[in-house]
Scaffold this motif. Structure first.
Motif, PDB file in Angstrom:
ATOM      1  N   LYS A   1     -63.914 -27.125  83.459  1.00  0.00           N
ATOM      2  CA  LYS A   1     -64.220 -26.373  82.251  1.00  0.00           C
ATOM      3  C   LYS A   1     -63.584 -27.067  81.066  1.00  0.00           C
ATOM      4  O   LYS A   1     -62.465 -27.565  81.161  1.00  0.00           O
ATOM      5  CB  LYS A   1     -63.643 -24.962  82.398  1.00  0.00           C
ATOM      6  CG  LYS A   1     -64.028 -24.014  81.300  1.00  0.00           C
ATOM      7  CD  LYS A   1     -63.732 -22.574  81.681  1.00  0.00           C
ATOM      8  CE  LYS A   1     -62.263 -22.241  81.507  1.00  0.00           C
ATOM      9  NZ  LYS A   1     -62.021 -20.811  81.794  1.00  0.00           N
ATOM     10  N   VAL A   2     -64.308 -27.103  79.965  1.00  0.00           N
ATOM     11  CA  VAL A   2     -63.724 -27.555  78.709  1.00  0.00           C
ATOM     12  C   VAL A   2     -63.615 -26.329  77.822  1.00  0.00           C
ATOM     13  O   VAL A   2     -64.588 -25.588  77.667  1.00  0.00           O
ATOM     14  CB  VAL A   2     -64.604 -28.627  78.036  1.00  0.00           C
ATOM     15  CG1 VAL A   2     -63.971 -29.104  76.736  1.00  0.00           C
ATOM     16  CG2 VAL A   2     -64.830 -29.806  78.989  1.00  0.00           C
ATOM     17  N   SER A   3     -62.418 -26.071  77.296  1.00  0.00           N
ATOM     18  CA  SER A   3     -62.238 -24.864  76.494  1.00  0.00           C
ATOM     19  C   SER A   3     -61.450 -25.190  75.231  1.00  0.00           C
ATOM     20  O   SER A   3     -60.701 -26.155  75.193  1.00  0.00           O
ATOM     21  CB  SER A   3     -61.531 -23.783  77.310  1.00  0.00           C
ATOM     22  OG  SER A   3     -60.335 -24.290  77.859  1.00  0.00           O
ATOM     23  N   VAL A   4     -61.671 -24.378  74.208  1.00  0.00           N
ATOM     24  CA  VAL A   4     -60.946 -24.542  72.943  1.00  0.00           C
ATOM     25  C   VAL A   4     -60.277 -23.209  72.641  1.00  0.00           C
ATOM     26  O   VAL A   4     -60.957 -22.197  72.495  1.00  0.00           O
ATOM     27  CB  VAL A   4     -61.896 -24.943  71.799  1.00  0.00           C
ATOM     28  CG1 VAL A   4     -61.130 -25.080  70.489  1.00  0.00           C
ATOM     29  CG2 VAL A   4     -62.625 -26.245  72.127  1.00  0.00           C
ATOM     30  N   ALA A   5     -58.948 -23.222  72.576  1.00  0.00           N
ATOM     31  CA  ALA A   5     -58.217 -21.969  72.368  1.00  0.00           C
ATOM     32  C   ALA A   5     -58.219 -21.565  70.906  1.00  0.00           C
ATOM     33  O   ALA A   5     -58.460 -22.381  70.029  1.00  0.00           O
ATOM     34  CB  ALA A   5     -56.783 -22.120  72.868  1.00  0.00           C
TER      35      ALA A   5
END
Lengths: 296, 296
Positions: B107-111
């Motif tokens: 998964k690629v996520s941006v907080a």
């Protein structure tokens, strides 16, 4: 050999090699304090690539609180000598500021492969690894990337990341390099006292013992193997076992106690993490039970 | 125009264009059911690139349970006609199976940019977007990627992802395209009944009203703007407001009630999500308060 310290200069140096047709590009990411294990990765990279790029970066993101980020051994001059000797073309040595110019909000993570083994004892560690390796891959855009099998879980995690996210790079796993007496090479071995260094041989010895018992039909189940590993390691009074596990590889699924190993298709990993004083060592052995046990 | 349905054929088609020197490569990822908004992205891509790649993929990962993944409108033939007309070179139309051949663990996520606005009402949505866009970027390896500013939060999130992870692509945001009466174009507009379609004009009208009040000095704080937006939208009996927010852009930091907007450096976004029946519409306006209010 060109030494670059900024992403911009790295990209320029790579562009120059690409324009000159010096492809494929092989990449060896390291945390420095290089040893013969790293040298073997660089040689493999040299065989498969026309440009070899090595990075040296102790990545704060993959160290937990109380771990050895600050004290992790560093020796840039010696590292550069080794790199030169092994024919590296470009060495990339960024600062933490260069790698993380703003607080990083983005994360690359791999679920389920990162909850056992080192993932259980080092929460967040693999997110730090997959995130920094993604950044480095995007900077270098290598055709091949070389990783040592001592960190077998890291290899499994990175292979899954590359395949899940369609990254244009092939992960090339390379065999563990050991001292003559069996100790797996690690930059952290310098932390060991003489006494700890001697006792640390129980890691490789326990793996050999378990492997032999399997070959001779004396060990048949996951429980047999776990018991053997623990019993050999426990012969060292200084050893504190963090885990001694046997799992499928590279999916890292736990084997049930009574599972006959010869029923398992594909590969299996025996994986160890053991502390000697404040030093945490890992070692492992990956094998195919159906091949190992065929003689019985 | 070449239509490809597998990652392998996509890579071959791109390799052919690259070898022919047809770079830079511009990429327009879409979910299909194309309208004039998409056409404007394709034209911008054509101006900036020598190869234009468009993908059509309704990505299950970015739809929540109970959302409209199954019923999302699809019309491949009409989409291909529009693509041909706009000079697209390669159209990539993968199946779900082609994009996710194994259960995806990575998964690629941006907080933090993903917790407000659409991120709050659609948990997991942006992780689905950043993951699939990462995959598509790795497949296409474009120089430029074009996204409409109607999904302004998506633009902010993707820009942060690209910069945090050193991806080799420039995100090019493109202006919102509207119908003559102000309704922002959306594939989901086809869901609207005639009555809903008429009332949906309150979205763009509320943004215009707020903008004018700001220009005339009648609205000065974040609270003034919120109040105006809500009051105009509430004039529609069918409108159910999900959010009507005012934030900094692209950092998406919430502005305090009494903050004077003219004290804010940089850009600000007024962002709306409003439901009409089962149809959820979004709209927004990005502006620089110091410029808008200079006449007062």
């Amino acid at each position: 050999m060109r030494v670059v310290r900024s992403v911009e200069h790295l990209r320029e140096a790579l562009e120059y090699m690409r324009r000159g047709g010096h492809t494929p590009i092989g990449f060896v990411p390291t945390m420095g304090f290089l040893h013969e294990g790293h040298a073997s990765l660089l040689r493999r990279a040299g065989e498969m690539s026309n440009t070899v790029v090595m990075s040296i970066f102790v990545n704060p993101l993959q160290f937990g609180p109380g771990e050895d980020f600050e004290s992790y051994p560093r020796d840039e001059r010696r590292d550069l000598e080794l790199a030169e000797r092994e024919g590296v073309d470009i060495v990339f040595i960024p600062t933490v500021e260069e790698m993380y110019p703003q607080p990083i909000r983005s994360k690359v993570s791999v679920a389920s492969l990162t909850t056992q083994l080192c993932g259980a004892s080092r929460p967040g560690h693999f997110d730090g690894v997959t995130t920094v390796v993604s950044k480095l891959f995007n900077m270098v855009q290598p055709d091949y990337a070389f990783f040592g099998l001592k960190d077998a879980q890291q290899v499994a995690v990175l292979r899954r990341m590359v395949s899940d996210l369609n990254m244009n790079v092939e992960i090339v796993p390379c065999p563990i390099v050991r001292e003559g007496d069996g100790l797996a090479l690690s930059s952290r071995n310098v932390y060991l006292s003489e006494e700890e260094r001697t006792q640390a041989l129980v890691l490789s010895r326990s793996l050999r013992t378990a492997r032999e018992a399997l070959e001779e039909g004396k060990a048949r189940t996951a429980a047999d193997i776990r018991e053997l590993l623990v019993s050999v390691i426990s012969s060292s009074p200084l050893a504190v076992i963090e885990y001694a596990e046997i799992l499928t590889f590279p999916d890292l699924e736990v084997l049930e106690t009574d599972d006959l190993l010869t029923n398992v298709d594909g590969e299996i990993i025996m994986a160890l993490a053991v502390k000697f004083g404040r030093t945490r060592l890992i070692d492992n052995n990956v094998f195919t039970p159906k091949e190992v046990a065929t003689l019985v």
